[in-house]
Design an enzyme around this catalytic site. Structure first.
Site, PDB file in Angstrom:
ATOM      1  N   LYS A  42      -3.023  -4.981  -0.094  1.00 40.44           N
ATOM      2  CA  LYS A  42      -2.931  -3.620  -0.653  1.00 40.44           C
ATOM      3  C   LYS A  42      -1.830  -2.673  -0.012  1.00 40.44           C
ATOM      4  O   LYS A  42      -1.092  -2.016  -0.445  1.00 40.44           O
ATOM      5  CB  LYS A  42      -4.142  -2.886  -0.583  1.00 40.44           C
ATOM      6  N   GLU A 140      -7.970  -1.845   4.103  1.00 43.05           N
ATOM      7  CA  GLU A 140      -8.206  -3.067   4.482  1.00 43.05           C
ATOM      8  C   GLU A 140      -7.458  -3.569   5.893  1.00 43.05           C
ATOM      9  O   GLU A 140      -7.523  -4.951   6.334  1.00 43.05           O
ATOM     10  CB  GLU A 140      -7.218  -4.156   3.548  1.00 43.05           C
ATOM     11  N   ASP A 232      -1.305  -9.482 -16.345  1.00 41.62           N
ATOM     12  CA  ASP A 232      -2.098  -9.551 -14.967  1.00 41.62           C
ATOM     13  C   ASP A 232      -2.077  -8.325 -14.530  1.00 41.62           C
ATOM     14  O   ASP A 232      -1.373  -7.632 -14.079  1.00 41.62           O
ATOM     15  CB  ASP A 232      -1.187 -10.518 -14.269  1.00 41.62           C
ATOM     16  N   ASP A 238      -2.121  -1.059  -7.121  1.00 36.65           N
ATOM     17  CA  ASP A 238      -1.466  -0.712  -5.819  1.00 36.65           C
ATOM     18  C   ASP A 238      -0.119  -0.270  -6.400  1.00 36.65           C
ATOM     19  O   ASP A 238       0.780   0.784  -5.511  1.00 36.65           O
ATOM     20  CB  ASP A 238      -1.116  -1.975  -5.320  1.00 36.65           C
TER      21      ASP A 238
END
Length: 290
Positions: A42, A140, A232, A238
């Protein structure tokens, strides 16, 4: 000319992406249609998205000493992200195992690897945060690192933008430093009203429906997303966050409009950071929708 000077303190992974007609059920094995490896995480995705959207971007994070590290660093450099703050530590780089179905929906498993080793920022990294217009973070990497970076940014009059993903309880000492919170509808519900109320600006992404905004004086607005054919959706959130950080100085309405277009364009292409659009592409889509 760059929109904003953005520093991203966050994660960088190698994405291992399998495509299949549908997502497997628990315990089920199905046949896929393709497999690729592509740089992600991310933090790196948002850094690359912000740079492609027009910002002057520096990245702070960590890779391992494995075969993925060189490709991950190269992805930042090729997007013209300053990678001087990308550390190399012993062990494995972070990875994400992603399955994408025929409708563009996905499921993701992330293994942090080197991202767990992003601890106290160096003096040079702290100076970069202080000199930036915007600090952009996610969750993250260790929460203590995010909190320390946000505190330093707040003391330096750097706008703090946090995308609290993966969602978790946010301590008051982090929330008090955050200026802009970017959440999806699921994260909004998980964080709760008290956490949202502690932040002056809250941006909620709504997928194909666009995004909504709540400001410090209770002012609200909703921005529609351009209609596209999604392939997709992996990197769309992000790309939205990176573009929003890039354009935040324009004001909430223009920044949300710009970010929605960036997210929509990203969903028309496979992959994560590689799918994020350039500022020229974003501006062209917006012009075509007026």
């Amino acid at each position: 000319m760059a929109e904003n000077k953005v520093v991203v303190v966050g994660s960088i992974n190698m994405d291992l992406v399998a495509s299949s007609p549908r997502l497997p059920a628990p315990g089920e094995t199905i046949l896929g249609t393709s497999f690729t490896t592509t740089p992600g995480g991310k933090g790196a995705n948002q850094a690359i998205a912000a740079a492609k959207a027009g910002a002057d971007v520096a990245f702070v994070g960590a890779v391992g000493d494995d075969t993925f590290a060189l490709d991950l660093r190269q992805a930042l450099v090729e997007a013209e992200v300053d990678a001087e703050g990308l550390r190399e530590v012993s062990g494995a780089s972070g990875i994400a195992v992603i399955t994408v179905d025929g409708d563009g929906q996905n499921s993701i498993v992330v293994v942090a690897g080197a991202n767990d080793r992003v601890t106290a920022l160096t003096d040079d990294e702290l100076r970069a945060v202080a000199d930036a217009d915007v600090l952009l973070c996610q969750l993250e990497i260790p929460l203590d690192t995010v909190t320390a970076a946000a505190h330093h940014a707040a003391r330096s009059d750097t706008t703090v933008v946090l995308n609290p993903s993966p969602a978790q309880t946010l301590p008051p000492e982090l929330l008090e430093s955050v200026d802009v919170l970017i959440v999806n509808e699921t994260e909004e519900g998980q964080l709760g009203a008290d956490a949202l109320a502690a932040v002056p600006h809250v941006v909620t992404t709504l997928g194909a429906a666009g995004a909504r905004y709540r400001g410090p004086d209770g002012d609200r607005l909703t921005v529609d997303s351009p209609i596209v054919d999604a392939v997709d959706t992996t990197g769309a959130g992000d790309a939205f966050a990176g573009a929003l950080a890039s354009a935040w100085s324009r004001g909430p309405r223009d920044a949300l409009t710009f970010a929605c277009a960036a997210g929509a364009l990203t969903a028309t292409r496979p992959g994560a950071s590689a799918a994020s659009p350039t500022r020229r592409e974003i501006d062209a889509l917006l012009a075509a929708n007026h």
